[in-house]
Design an enzyme around this catalytic site. Structure first.
Site, PDB file in Angstrom:
ATOM      1  N   SER A  28       0.823  -1.217   0.000  1.00 34.59           N
ATOM      2  CA  SER A  28       0.000   0.000   0.000  1.00 34.59           C
ATOM      3  C   SER A  28       0.855   1.264   0.000  1.00 34.59           C
ATOM      4  O   SER A  28       0.329   2.370  -0.008  1.00 34.59           O
ATOM      5  CB  SER A  28      -0.934   0.007   1.213  1.00 34.59           C
ATOM      6  OG  SER A  28      -0.190  -0.146   2.402  1.00 34.59           O
ATOM      7  N   ASN A 115      -1.993  -2.490  13.114  1.00 33.18           N
ATOM      8  CA  ASN A 115      -3.452  -2.348  13.064  1.00 33.18           C
ATOM      9  C   ASN A 115      -3.928  -1.097  13.815  1.00 33.18           C
ATOM     10  O   ASN A 115      -4.771  -0.353  13.316  1.00 33.18           O
ATOM     11  CB  ASN A 115      -4.126  -3.598  13.633  1.00 33.18           C
ATOM     12  CG  ASN A 115      -3.828  -4.831  12.797  1.00 33.18           C
ATOM     13  OD1 ASN A 115      -3.278  -4.711  11.691  1.00 33.18           O
ATOM     14  ND2 ASN A 115      -4.187  -5.997  13.303  1.00 33.18           N
ATOM     15  N   THR A 160     -39.985  26.766 -10.437  1.00 36.38           N
ATOM     16  CA  THR A 160     -40.275  25.394 -10.010  1.00 36.38           C
ATOM     17  C   THR A 160     -40.498  24.630 -11.305  1.00 36.38           C
ATOM     18  O   THR A 160     -41.006  25.197 -12.285  1.00 36.38           O
ATOM     19  CB  THR A 160     -41.537  25.306  -9.118  1.00 36.38           C
ATOM     20  OG1 THR A 160     -42.657  25.778  -9.863  1.00 36.38           O
ATOM     21  CG2 THR A 160     -41.400  26.160  -7.855  1.00 36.38           C
ATOM     22  N   LYS A 288     -17.193  29.901 -28.841  1.00 38.03           N
ATOM     23  CA  LYS A 288     -17.521  29.200 -27.602  1.00 38.03           C
ATOM     24  C   LYS A 288     -16.724  29.681 -26.398  1.00 38.03           C
ATOM     25  O   LYS A 288     -15.537  29.980 -26.476  1.00 38.03           O
ATOM     26  CB  LYS A 288     -17.250  27.703 -27.765  1.00 38.03           C
ATOM     27  CG  LYS A 288     -18.148  27.062 -28.779  1.00 38.03           C
ATOM     28  CD  LYS A 288     -19.451  26.620 -28.175  1.00 38.03           C
ATOM     29  CE  LYS A 288     -19.220  25.332 -27.411  1.00 38.03           C
ATOM     30  NZ  LYS A 288     -20.490  24.758 -26.982  1.00 38.03           N
ATOM     31  N   ASN A 290     -16.785  27.901 -22.737  1.00 36.61           N
ATOM     32  CA  ASN A 290     -17.425  26.798 -22.022  1.00 36.61           C
ATOM     33  C   ASN A 290     -17.246  26.906 -20.505  1.00 36.61           C
ATOM     34  O   ASN A 290     -16.146  27.210 -20.038  1.00 36.61           O
ATOM     35  CB  ASN A 290     -16.853  25.464 -22.508  1.00 36.61           C
ATOM     36  CG  ASN A 290     -17.145  25.227 -23.981  1.00 36.61           C
ATOM     37  OD1 ASN A 290     -18.192  25.640 -24.481  1.00 36.61           O
ATOM     38  ND2 ASN A 290     -16.217  24.595 -24.678  1.00 36.61           N
ATOM     39  N   GLU A 295     -18.966  22.586 -14.823  1.00 36.17           N
ATOM     40  CA  GLU A 295     -19.244  21.269 -15.422  1.00 36.17           C
ATOM     41  C   GLU A 295     -18.437  20.172 -14.749  1.00 36.17           C
ATOM     42  O   GLU A 295     -18.936  19.080 -14.460  1.00 36.17           O
ATOM     43  CB  GLU A 295     -18.908  21.279 -16.918  1.00 36.17           C
ATOM     44  CG  GLU A 295     -19.886  22.054 -17.773  1.00 36.17           C
ATOM     45  CD  GLU A 295     -19.414  22.090 -19.219  1.00 36.17           C
ATOM     46  OE1 GLU A 295     -19.975  21.361 -20.047  1.00 36.17           O
ATOM     47  OE2 GLU A 295     -18.468  22.849 -19.527  1.00 36.17           O
ATOM     48  N   TYR A 322      -9.472  -6.455  12.770  1.00 35.15           N
ATOM     49  CA  TYR A 322      -8.851  -5.953  11.543  1.00 35.15           C
ATOM     50  C   TYR A 322      -8.819  -7.020  10.456  1.00 35.15           C
ATOM     51  O   TYR A 322      -8.521  -8.184  10.719  1.00 35.15           O
ATOM     52  CB  TYR A 322      -7.415  -5.474  11.824  1.00 35.15           C
ATOM     53  CG  TYR A 322      -6.699  -5.045  10.557  1.00 35.15           C
ATOM     54  CD1 TYR A 322      -6.820  -3.744  10.083  1.00 35.15           C
ATOM     55  CD2 TYR A 322      -5.937  -5.950   9.805  1.00 35.15           C
ATOM     56  CE1 TYR A 322      -6.199  -3.351   8.906  1.00 35.15           C
ATOM     57  CE2 TYR A 322      -5.318  -5.562   8.627  1.00 35.15           C
ATOM     58  CZ  TYR A 322      -5.453  -4.260   8.177  1.00 35.15           C
ATOM     59  OH  TYR A 322      -4.844  -3.880   7.017  1.00 35.15           O
ATOM     60  N   GLN A 327      -7.246  -2.099   4.082  1.00 31.77           N
ATOM     61  CA  GLN A 327      -6.246  -1.346   3.336  1.00 31.77           C
ATOM     62  C   GLN A 327      -6.884  -0.618   2.149  1.00 31.77           C
ATOM     63  O   GLN A 327      -6.373   0.393   1.684  1.00 31.77           O
ATOM     64  CB  GLN A 327      -5.148  -2.295   2.851  1.00 31.77           C
ATOM     65  CG  GLN A 327      -4.012  -1.618   2.141  1.00 31.77           C
ATOM     66  CD  GLN A 327      -2.806  -2.541   2.025  1.00 31.77           C
ATOM     67  OE1 GLN A 327      -2.160  -2.857   3.015  1.00 31.77           O
ATOM     68  NE2 GLN A 327      -2.510  -2.986   0.818  1.00 31.77           N
ATOM     69  N   LYS A 330      -8.179   3.461   1.850  1.00 33.04           N
ATOM     70  CA  LYS A 330      -7.414   4.695   1.676  1.00 33.04           C
ATOM     71  C   LYS A 330      -7.651   5.408   0.356  1.00 33.04           C
ATOM     72  O   LYS A 330      -7.871   6.619   0.323  1.00 33.04           O
ATOM     73  CB  LYS A 330      -5.926   4.415   1.867  1.00 33.04           C
ATOM     74  CG  LYS A 330      -5.641   4.175   3.329  1.00 33.04           C
ATOM     75  CD  LYS A 330      -4.280   3.640   3.611  1.00 33.04           C
ATOM     76  CE  LYS A 330      -4.310   2.931   4.933  1.00 33.04           C
ATOM     77  NZ  LYS A 330      -5.149   1.694   4.945  1.00 33.04           N
TER      78      LYS A 330
HETATM   79  N1  ARG Z   1      -1.129  -1.362   5.133  1.00 35.92           N
HETATM   80  C1  ARG Z   1      -2.072  -1.854   6.110  1.00 35.92           C
HETATM   81  C2  ARG Z   1      -3.411  -1.123   5.958  1.00 35.92           C
HETATM   82  O1  ARG Z   1      -3.465  -0.219   5.216  1.00 35.92           O
HETATM   83  C3  ARG Z   1      -1.532  -1.641   7.480  1.00 35.92           C
HETATM   84  C4  ARG Z   1      -2.017  -2.619   8.497  1.00 35.92           C
HETATM   85  C5  ARG Z   1      -1.628  -3.982   8.131  1.00 35.92           C
HETATM   86  N2  ARG Z   1      -1.687  -4.902   9.214  1.00 35.92           N
HETATM   87  C6  ARG Z   1      -1.423  -6.184   9.049  1.00 35.92           C
HETATM   88  N3  ARG Z   1      -1.402  -6.927  10.070  1.00 35.92           N
HETATM   89  N4  ARG Z   1      -1.198  -6.652   7.842  1.00 35.92           N
HETATM   90  O2  ARG Z   1      -4.380  -1.490   6.541  1.00 35.92           O
END
Ligand code: ARG
Length: 465
Positions: A28, A115, A160, A288, A290, A295, A322, A327, A330
């Site tokens: 990630s 976590n 309206t 034109k 725009n 938009e 968890y 992940q 995000k």
């Molecule tokens: N990159 C992970 C996330 O975004 C971090 C936590 C991962 N924890 C684990 N035990 N793999 O959630």
């Protein structure tokens, strides 16, 4: 250490190294590195707390803090060696810390898990993002109030069904936008309370055997309190969903404003002119101009709505606590932040630069029999039951349609043919100014009410109530 152990953070029980594609697939760091500042701040607070309870020596704590601050510098100068093998922002920074300061770096993760770390980072990040978004939102609100106060007497058709209904003041219309966005601001403020709670100390899921002082860490990070339940702390992302929901509503409001700006800036309406710097031209049609900014704001509403659904679906049916699924929270969240912030910034810049075309608005208001209700009300005041008055005015409107004239353009004799109750004073009622001035009720469109409402709005914005 076996040579198959490629990941120093968790490789101990593994007998073969991670498949290269799997490493990239599960990483990630490509997107969570944007939380580096929050990750470093969270680690510094955690180290301070560990030192305070005697789990970490003062020397190790000092080395950790200095090391993390240097790493922050490296990242900001673009010199940090990000590595996909190290999976995420947390392990990248921790590994680099150990590289720089040795064993003290390895002690930082005591009583902590990724976590609770990632949940903390995300909350810190979102807290900052909400504050930045609110700054743009309030800049836009300020622009709306000032323009509304300026346009308290400008008359436009109110619609309206997108059919001319009754005259309203432009300032009144702008303050309707203000109210919509004010509620969005309130939603962000309210949701922020549930963002601002600290997962650290939940560790992987069950809490930790170290005597952590969670209140102290929370205090250092300016969280209102630690999360009450460790399982909940590491697993839920409802705070992100709430933010996405508030954002989707906010974008829906912006899309409605955008739609009106697109309509109003067309040659058919010509109620406002957008400054050239907010528009683009066409490569084939020289005439034109725009309205790209409204938009795009309208169009970007789609992705924010999509992110809300993505987050809801991500969390649906997840067992506690968890799961790696999280992940995936995000990218939708980050894109929501970027999109909302960008759209608000564009509108906050655009609104004060709008050029209202007052004469065109008034002309349009005169075209659609916008004062027909005023004539009916006038007849009611003279004793006619409302339903009869409605019928009388309907006949007058039909003559207007047939002869291409507004009610105010008919002669007294013509109008009296519909009802003998009509007298000379009718023309004051049929004027646009008379019509809006008559809506002199709290929340109504009369210019003096709009000025009052703008004053109330301005006071709210300055935090006076
Ligand atoms: N990159 C992970 C996330 O975004 C971090 C936590 C991962 N924890 C684990 N035990 N793999 O959630």
């Amino acid at each position: 250490m076996s040579d198959t152990q490629t990941n120093a953070s968790w490789g101990g029980r593994f007998t073969e190294s991670t498949d290269a594609f799997v490493a990239a697939f599960t990483a990630s760091v490509g997107f969570d590195r944007r939380m580096y500042r929050q990750d470093i701040n969270g680690s510094i607070a955690h180290a301070r707390m560990l030192a305070r309870i005697g789990v970490l020596s003062d020397d190790d704590c000092a080395a950790i803090i200095t090391g993390l601050e240097e790493i922050r510098g490296e990242i900001e100068r673009g010199e940090f060696p990000w590595s996909v093998e190290l999976e995420d922002v947390h392990m990248n920074i921790e590994a680099r810390l150990t590289e720089r300061i040795g064993d003290a770096g390895k002690r930082l993760h005591t009583g902590r898990s990724r976590n609770d770390q990632v949940a903390t980072d995300l909350r810190l990040y979102l807290r900052d993002a909400i504050d930045a978004i609110r700054a743009e939102l309030r800049r836009l609100l300020g622009g709306l109030v000032e323009l509304a106060a300026n346009e308290a007497e400008t008359i436009m058709p109110g619609f309206t069904h997108l059919q001319v209904a009754q005259p309203v003041t432009f300032g009144h219309h702008l303050l309707a936008w203000f109210e919509m966005l004010k509620r969005d601001d309130e939603r962000l403020v309210d949701g922020r309370k549930r963002v601002n709670v600290m997962p650290l100390g939940a560790a992987a899921l069950a809490g930790t055997s170290y005597p952590l002082d969670r209140d102290y860490t929370a205090h250092l990070l300016e969280f209102a309190a630690p999360c009450a339940n460790s399982l909940d702390a590491v697993s839920d992302r409802d705070f992100a969903i709430e933010f996405a929901a508030a954002s989707a509503i906010l974008m829906t409001h912006l899309s409605r404003m955008a739609e009106e700006l697109v309509l109003w800036s067309s040659a058919q309406f010509a109620f406002v002119e957008l400054p050239d710097r907010f528009c683009t031209g066409s490569s084939i049609m020289p005439q034109k101009k725009n309205p790209d900014v409204p938009e795009l704001v309208r169009g970007k509403t789609g992705r924010v709505n999509g992110h809300l659904v993505a987050l809801l679906t991500l969390m649906k049916s997840q067992p506690l606590a968890y799961n790696k699924d999280n992940q995936e929270d995000k990218e939708p969240l980050f894109d929501t932040v970027d999109t909302v912030q960008g759209c608000l910034r564009a509108f906050a810049d655009l609104i004060p630069a709008l050029r209202p075309q007052r004469a065109n608005m008034a002309r349009a208001a005169r075209r659609g029999f916008a004062t027909a209700t005023d004539l009916a009300d006038y007849l009611v005041r003279k004793g006619l039951p409302f339903r009869d008055a409605h019928e009388v005015v309907g006949q007058a409107v039909r003559l207007g349609v047939e002869t291409g004239r507004d009610l105010a353009e008919m002669t007294l004799v013509e109008l009296q043919a519909f009802s003998p109750l009509i007298e000379d004073d009718v023309f004051a009622v049929l004027s646009l100014e008379g019509s809006v001035a008559a809506r002199d009720v709290l929340g109504g469109t009369a210019p003096n009410r709009v000025r009052d409402a703008a004053a109330v709005a301005r006071a709210w914005l300055m935090g006076e109530d």
